[in-house]
Design a protein around this motif. Sequence first.
Motif: not given
Length: 157
Positions: A1-19, A78-86
């Motif tokens: 399961m941990l590897n699956q989570i890490e893959e999801w994290i890597d995919s998410t970070n890649d998807r938002f890399s331009n932002q 090394n990437t964190y996500y925040v909502v606009p209000s904060v």
Amino acid sequence: MLNQIEEWIDSTNDRFSNQRQSCALFADNFAGFYFEEFLSNSYFVIVDSILKPDFPELRQVGLGEFLDKEVQGITYKNTYYVVPSVAQNLRLHFHELVHVAQWKSLGAIGFLRRYISEVQSVGYRGAPLEKIAYAFDHHFSLGGQKVDVPSYIENQI
């Protein structure tokens, strides 16, 4: 399961890399707590809602409450996500950067294993990794003495 989570994290970070934006923007605000090299290799992304890996296995091991919890920020490596209000809240950025240091120190699988175990056993607010981040952001918000956070994390966890 941990590897699956890490893959999801890597995919998410890649998807938002331009932002993503470099945390070097905070060099003046966080001087003495985080060195510029650390900040230059840390990033944040402003998103409408916080993304979490909602796998059935995570709910099966008792993390449903955590997955459903409304949060304003979350860190993945090394990437964190925040909502606009904060997005302008320095204390929140400081807090999430503590987690960046924890990810770096423990490694992805080590961080995930420990974080999940802590949330399972003592809940989100009682989890030692969270308690460290909250203690540091509180210290920062009070104008406390400068502490090299990544070095402290490396030596203490």
